[in-house]
Design an enzyme around this catalytic site. Structure first.
Site, PDB file in Angstrom:
ATOM      1  N   HIS A   1      -5.819  -0.844   4.597  1.00 11.90           N
ATOM      2  CA  HIS A   1      -5.390   0.565   4.624  1.00 11.90           C
ATOM      3  C   HIS A   1      -6.591   1.399   5.072  1.00 11.90           C
ATOM      4  CE1 HIS A   1      -3.272   4.018   2.180  1.00 11.90           C
ATOM      5  NE2 HIS A   1      -4.065   4.533   3.103  1.00 11.90           N
TER       6      HIS A   1
ATOM      7  N   CYS B   1      -3.239   7.812   7.521  1.00 15.71           N
ATOM      8  CA  CYS B   1      -3.903   6.507   7.467  1.00 15.71           C
ATOM      9  C   CYS B   1      -3.019   5.467   8.154  1.00 15.71           C
ATOM     10  CB  CYS B   1      -4.113   6.066   6.027  1.00 15.71           C
ATOM     11  SG  CYS B   1      -5.148   7.174   5.056  1.00 15.71           S
TER      12      CYS B   1
ATOM     13  N   THR C   1       0.865  -1.168   0.000  1.00 10.87           N
ATOM     14  CA  THR C   1       0.000   0.000   0.000  1.00 10.87           C
ATOM     15  C   THR C   1       0.908   1.226   0.000  1.00 10.87           C
ATOM     16  OG1 THR C   1      -2.053   0.926   0.884  1.00 10.87           O
ATOM     17  CG2 THR C   1      -0.415   0.282   2.519  1.00 10.87           C
TER      18      THR C   1
END
Lengths: 204, 162
Positions: free
Chosen positions: B46, B29, B23
């Site tokens: 994620h 995040c 990711t």
């Protein structure tokens, strides 16, 4: 609470937003041009309702190194303004402005000069919107971040994630007339602010 | 050849047979890597926000929130044969990208995401064996299903192996 659907905006409302972007960026470009004492080109603004993935792909992929300047707007309108600058663009502005190669975004002096440029451009941008719409808009000082563009853009994306799956970006591209270093400015209004802007223009 | 499986923002996915999950550009995040070492099944989620409470969340939106995303990822892994009692976690992200923002909703979102992820993992009794969270820079996260290794890359600060 249901998520808001920005795609409900009609053609005329999108055109109005484009015009707002146009006037705002025109003013900001003039301010930059006066600071640098050379012409600054702006592309016709794009108003797009996009998801995060599409925006980051358009800006060169999530890992592309960029400078982000984030300012929040408050008052009658709430939202954010974000400048995304290529490092080359920022360094070019610095050498034009200060005439010394030693100012660089990698040092503190260079950073604060870039922030000041962002501040002046953002103020010109929102002043244009304020006089067009008759709304009162206040601007926060800018905050600086040089990192992967995906990580920078995750900040507004998270902020609006509890409102919508998508963000409306009013995107303007600035180009220097000599080389092709580019920068983008994104106006990211909140839903309520969007509706206020529309109403003030008689399109609500 | 192992495949590279890209997990986008507010998405989750699993990998087996030595495939690698990635990711890109985690900011505030959090990327959650889950691993069953016996079955060599890896999962990556994620997430963007701490909690789905107060929202009418559709199935497509469940990947956004720490609570719903972890639940879905665990379901996906156990369906493939992973046992929840064997699963361990490695987490990364939750940075504060912009310093000095006078907006409380934004200024500590990374911190709140990390706290929510930890609470949710604890609720599922999943131990966290490695962590690279907080600070002020973006991270790309790789997770290897072959050995459960997590690799973190930053734009300017280098690379770390966990």
């Amino acid at each position: 609470m249901n998520l808001f659907d920005f795609s409900s905006l009609n053609e005329m409302q999108l055109d109005a937003l484009k015009e707002i972007g146009n006037i705002g960026s025109g003013n900001a470009a003039t301010a930059l041009s006066q600071m640098l004492n050379r012409p600054v080109m702006i592309a016709v603004p794009r108003v797009t309702v996009l998801d995060y993935q599409t925006v980051t792909d358009r800006l060169g992929g999530p890992e592309e190194l960029m400078i982000g300047l984030l300012l929040t707007i408050s008052g009658d309108l709430t939202g954010m303004i974000m400048f995304l600058l290529q490092k080359e663009f920022a360094n070019m502005v610095l050498s034009d402005l200060l005439g010394e190669e030693s100012f660089d975004v990698d040092n503190d002096m260079g950073r604060s000069a870039v922030m000041e440029v962002g501040n002046i451009m953002a103020a010109s941008y929102v002043n244009a919107i304020a006089s067009l719409t008759g709304l009162r808009i206040e601007l926060s000082p800018p905050s600086f971040c040089m990192d992967m563009v995906g990580a920078i853009l995750s900040v507004p994306t998270i902020y609006y994630a509890d409102i919508s799956d998508k963000i409306i970006y009013i995107e303007d591209e600035f180009n220097n007339s000599i080389n092709h270093a580019a920068s983008h400015v994104l106006l990211i209004p909140e839903v309520e602010a969007l509706q206020k802007m529309m109403r003030s223009l008689g399109l609500g | 050849m192992s495949r590279l499986i890209v997990v986008g923002i507010s998405e989750y996915n699993i990998a087996k047979n030595g495939d690698v999950l990635v990711t890109y550009a985690l900011g505030s995040c959090v990327g959650i890597c889950l691993y069953d070492a016996k079955m060599k099944i890896a999962g990556l989620s994620h997430i963007m926000l701490p909690s789905s409470q107060g929202f009418n969340v559709t199935f497509e939106q469940e990947g956004k929130f720490a609570d719903t995303a972890i639940k879905r990822l665990l379901q996906l892994m156990t369906r493939e044969g992973a046992a929840q009692s064997r699963i361990t976690a490695k987490i990364a992200g939750g940075a504060q990208m912009f310093a000095g923002l006078n907006n409380s909703a934004l200024s500590n979102i990374g911190e709140r995401n990390v706290a929510a992820v930890k609470a949710e993992l604890m609720r599922h009794r999943i131990p966290i064996v490695a962590e690279d969270t907080g600070k002020d820079y973006g991270r790309t996260q790789y997770f290897y299903s072959g050995d459960g290794k997590m690799v973190i890359k930053s734009a300017t600060r280098g690379e770390w192996h966990y």
